[in-house]
Design an enzyme around this catalytic site. Structure first.
Site, PDB file in Angstrom:
ATOM      1  CB  THR A  90       4.553   1.089   0.218  1.00  0.00           C
ATOM      2  OG1 THR A  90       3.151   0.823   0.068  1.00  0.00           O
ATOM      3  CG2 THR A  90       4.902   1.082   1.688  1.00  0.00           C
ATOM      4  CG  ASP A 204       5.834  -4.634  -4.174  1.00  0.00           C
ATOM      5  OD1 ASP A 204       5.403  -3.835  -3.330  1.00  0.00           O
ATOM      6  OD2 ASP A 204       5.402  -4.699  -5.332  1.00  0.00           O
TER       7      ASP A 204
END
Ligand SMILES: O=P(O)(O)O[C@H]1O[C@H](CO)[C@@H](O)[C@H]1O
Ligand SMILES: O=c1cc[nH]c(=O)[nH]1
Length: 234
Positions: A90, A204
């Site tokens: 990520t 994010d």
């Protein structure tokens, strides 16, 4: 057996996916591989070998950050003969052109980490992906219709930074995202002459504050994992 991996010789395939999270390794093995066998539980850093589209492939958790990830990558290369390592991780987005759930293929990875700098008095080494893996991953992702960005990322030693000034300066230079392992993985690829690539799902957004739900993250992980497996076995 190596210092941190308890697998026997031959237990690990020469092509491997490297998620930071060991539970993501378990998820990948149990969801995507046929006949997965767990070959490592030392420190809870799970590793599995199974079959995907008729070929053997492994998946190994690496932990967070370059010191942890390079322990696993180097042992996989030196003790188990792994030749192709694809990180599936990520990252936080640093570009307004990039959105949560999308994929970033790290063409290069900027870092200030001592993991690389300590080897040179004068030079700033530019860690880059294996071109053939990068090209293959891009073609696979495009053919599947996954929104995919290719470019430079930032590999940081610190997740919680006190001062983001230089990070925002890098964002203005086209750095697409930030994570914590790719640069050192690419350095090891060059050092040991093996193929390395980092594929990241944006979890994010550092600039806009966009976030994903747990379910959305899982679905997008599946896209990254498919690209990672198809690239590793290409
Ligand atoms: O999702 P993973 O692969 O762990 O990658 C990212 O997430 C961790 C930080 O939360 C760091 O390891 C970073 O590189
Ligand atoms: O290292 C990471 C991973 C995800 N998101 C971030 O902001 N940083």
């Amino acid at each position: 057996m190596s210092v941190h991996i308890e697998a026997k010789p031959g237990d690990i395939a020469d092509k491997i996916l490297l998620p930071g999270d060991p539970l993501r390794a378990k998820y990948i093995a149990e969801t995507f591989l046929e006949d997965p066998v767990c070959y490592n539980q030392v420190r809870g850093m799970l590793g599995y070998t199974g079959v995907y589209n008729g070929e053997r492939v492994s998946v190994q958790g690496t932990g967070m950050g370059m010191p942890s990830a390079t322990i696993y990558a180097q042992e996989l290369i030196e003790s188990y003969g792994v030749k192709r390592l694809v990180r599936v991780g990520t990252c936080g987005a640093l570009s307004e052109d990039v959105h949560v759930r999308e994929l970033i293929l790290a063409q290069g990875a900027v870092t200030s980490s001592a993991m690389i700098q300590k080897h040179f008095q004068h030079f700033h080494y530019a860690p880059i992906a294996d071109f053939n893996l990068l090209k293959t991953a891009y073609e696979i992702a495009e053919s599947q219709g996954f929104t995919t960005h290719v470019g430079n990322i930032l590999s940081e030693d610190t997740f919680y930074k006190e001062d983001m000034t230089e990070t925002f300066q890098l964002a203005k230079l086209g750095i697409k995202g930030v994570e914590m392992e790719a640069a050192a993985l690419y350095y090891l690829g060059a050092k040991f002459d093996v193929q390395t690539l980092a594929i990241c799902t944006v979890s994010d957004h550092i600039i806009t504050g966009e976030e994903t739900t747990a379910l959305e993250r899982q679905t997008t992980f599946d896209e990254m994992i498919k690209v990672g497996l198809d690239t590793a076995l290409s």
